[in-house]
Scaffold this motif. Structure first.
Motif, PDB file in Angstrom:
ATOM      1  N   GLY A   4       0.810  -1.215   0.000  1.00 46.50           N
ATOM      2  CA  GLY A   4       0.000   0.000   0.000  1.00 46.50           C
ATOM      3  C   GLY A   4       0.841   1.261   0.000  1.00 46.50           C
ATOM      4  O   GLY A   4       0.543   2.227  -0.695  1.00 46.50           O
ATOM      5  N   VAL A   5       1.912   1.237   0.772  1.00 48.06           N
ATOM      6  CA  VAL A   5       2.826   2.383   0.821  1.00 48.06           C
ATOM      7  C   VAL A   5       3.533   2.530  -0.521  1.00 48.06           C
ATOM      8  O   VAL A   5       3.682   3.639  -1.035  1.00 48.06           O
ATOM      9  CB  VAL A   5       3.834   2.239   1.983  1.00 48.06           C
ATOM     10  CG1 VAL A   5       4.894   3.314   1.917  1.00 48.06           C
ATOM     11  CG2 VAL A   5       3.121   2.271   3.322  1.00 48.06           C
ATOM     12  N   ARG A   7       2.443   1.677  -3.418  1.00 52.20           N
ATOM     13  CA  ARG A   7       1.471   2.226  -4.371  1.00 52.20           C
ATOM     14  C   ARG A   7       1.278   3.719  -4.161  1.00 52.20           C
ATOM     15  O   ARG A   7       1.195   4.487  -5.115  1.00 52.20           O
ATOM     16  CB  ARG A   7       0.135   1.502  -4.228  1.00 52.20           C
ATOM     17  CG  ARG A   7      -0.311   0.823  -5.490  1.00 52.20           C
ATOM     18  CD  ARG A   7      -1.684   0.246  -5.327  1.00 52.20           C
ATOM     19  NE  ARG A   7      -1.754  -0.485  -4.068  1.00 52.20           N
ATOM     20  CZ  ARG A   7      -2.158  -1.726  -3.934  1.00 52.20           C
ATOM     21  NH1 ARG A   7      -2.566  -2.385  -4.969  1.00 52.20           N
ATOM     22  NH2 ARG A   7      -2.198  -2.320  -2.762  1.00 52.20           N
ATOM     23  N   ALA A   8       1.226   4.133  -2.903  1.00 59.06           N
ATOM     24  CA  ALA A   8       1.046   5.554  -2.593  1.00 59.06           C
ATOM     25  C   ALA A   8       2.250   6.367  -3.070  1.00 59.06           C
ATOM     26  O   ALA A   8       2.088   7.458  -3.622  1.00 59.06           O
ATOM     27  CB  ALA A   8       0.830   5.750  -1.094  1.00 59.06           C
ATOM     28  N   LYS A  11       2.128   6.626  -6.830  1.00 60.12           N
ATOM     29  CA  LYS A  11       1.090   7.593  -7.215  1.00 60.12           C
ATOM     30  C   LYS A  11       1.587   9.023  -6.995  1.00 60.12           C
ATOM     31  O   LYS A  11       1.379   9.893  -7.836  1.00 60.12           O
ATOM     32  CB  LYS A  11      -0.186   7.333  -6.411  1.00 60.12           C
ATOM     33  CG  LYS A  11      -1.345   8.182  -6.824  1.00 60.12           C
ATOM     34  CD  LYS A  11      -2.594   7.812  -6.043  1.00 60.12           C
ATOM     35  CE  LYS A  11      -3.738   8.718  -6.433  1.00 60.12           C
ATOM     36  NZ  LYS A  11      -4.966   8.404  -5.699  1.00 60.12           N
ATOM     37  N   ASP A  12       2.257   9.252  -5.876  1.00 61.82           N
ATOM     38  CA  ASP A  12       2.802  10.587  -5.600  1.00 61.82           C
ATOM     39  C   ASP A  12       3.876  10.967  -6.620  1.00 61.82           C
ATOM     40  O   ASP A  12       3.940  12.116  -7.055  1.00 61.82           O
ATOM     41  CB  ASP A  12       3.377  10.669  -4.187  1.00 61.82           C
ATOM     42  CG  ASP A  12       2.318  10.939  -3.130  1.00 61.82           C
ATOM     43  OD1 ASP A  12       1.185  11.341  -3.481  1.00 61.82           O
ATOM     44  OD2 ASP A  12       2.625  10.745  -1.933  1.00 61.82           O
ATOM     45  N   ARG A  15       2.119  11.928  -9.778  1.00 61.05           N
ATOM     46  CA  ARG A  15       1.471  13.233  -9.600  1.00 61.05           C
ATOM     47  C   ARG A  15       2.514  14.341  -9.613  1.00 61.05           C
ATOM     48  O   ARG A  15       2.288  15.414 -10.183  1.00 61.05           O
ATOM     49  CB  ARG A  15       0.666  13.254  -8.299  1.00 61.05           C
ATOM     50  CG  ARG A  15      -0.171  14.489  -8.132  1.00 61.05           C
ATOM     51  CD  ARG A  15      -1.308  14.536  -9.116  1.00 61.05           C
ATOM     52  NE  ARG A  15      -2.041  15.786  -8.961  1.00 61.05           N
ATOM     53  CZ  ARG A  15      -2.653  16.419  -9.937  1.00 61.05           C
ATOM     54  NH1 ARG A  15      -2.677  15.912 -11.150  1.00 61.05           N
ATOM     55  NH2 ARG A  15      -3.273  17.545  -9.718  1.00 61.05           N
ATOM     56  N   ARG A  89       5.595  14.808   0.981  1.00 59.82           N
ATOM     57  CA  ARG A  89       5.248  13.400   1.227  1.00 59.82           C
ATOM     58  C   ARG A  89       6.329  12.471   0.713  1.00 59.82           C
ATOM     59  O   ARG A  89       6.715  11.519   1.375  1.00 59.82           O
ATOM     60  CB  ARG A  89       3.906  13.049   0.586  1.00 59.82           C
ATOM     61  CG  ARG A  89       2.706  13.452   1.382  1.00 59.82           C
ATOM     62  CD  ARG A  89       1.437  12.754   0.937  1.00 59.82           C
ATOM     63  NE  ARG A  89       1.157  12.838  -0.479  1.00 59.82           N
ATOM     64  CZ  ARG A  89       0.465  13.810  -1.073  1.00 59.82           C
ATOM     65  NH1 ARG A  89      -0.024  14.809  -0.342  1.00 59.82           N
ATOM     66  NH2 ARG A  89       0.240  13.792  -2.360  1.00 59.82           N
ATOM     67  N   SER A  93       8.751   9.925   2.796  1.00 64.30           N
ATOM     68  CA  SER A  93       8.568   8.483   2.564  1.00 64.30           C
ATOM     69  C   SER A  93       9.895   7.786   2.271  1.00 64.30           C
ATOM     70  O   SER A  93       9.955   6.575   2.200  1.00 64.30           O
ATOM     71  CB  SER A  93       7.579   8.245   1.416  1.00 64.30           C
ATOM     72  OG  SER A  93       8.135   8.640   0.180  1.00 64.30           O
TER      73      SER A  93
END
Length: 94
Positions: A4-5, A7-8, A11-12, A15, A89, A93
């Motif tokens: 999940g991390v 993927r986040a 995605k970031d 973006r 973010r 991360s």
């Protein structure tokens, strides 16, 4: 790192790539408009954006699809704020 991390983060990063192009386009809007207006078609505009700004295909698409309302001060500030948040973010991360 959990899936999940991961993927986040992915995605970031995606973006961030798009927001960076939008911020560049807005900062250099006069140059951008002149360049696109001088093109004979969309393919030429895409090639010229890559050559002039070093955009990727995804960045070129988001810039050419950008609505004219993005030129307002409010939208420019909103993009800058989101860009800063995504960078923060990603920095935190790892």
């Amino acid at each position: 790192m959990t899936q999940g991390v991961s993927r986040a983060v992915a995605k970031d990063r995606e973006r961030l790539e798009l927001l960076t192009a939008l911020a560049t386009a807005l900062d250099r809007r006069d140059e951008l408009v002149a360049l696109v207006a001088g093109c004979t078609d969309q393919r030429q505009a895409e090639r010229d954006l890559v050559a002039r700004f070093g955009f990727t295909q995804s960045q070129t698409t988001v810039v050419l699809d950008m609505q004219i309302r993005r030129l307002t001060q409010f939208d420019r500030e909103r993009i800058a704020e989101e860009l800063a948040a995504v960078r923060a973010r990603l920095h935190h991360s790892g």
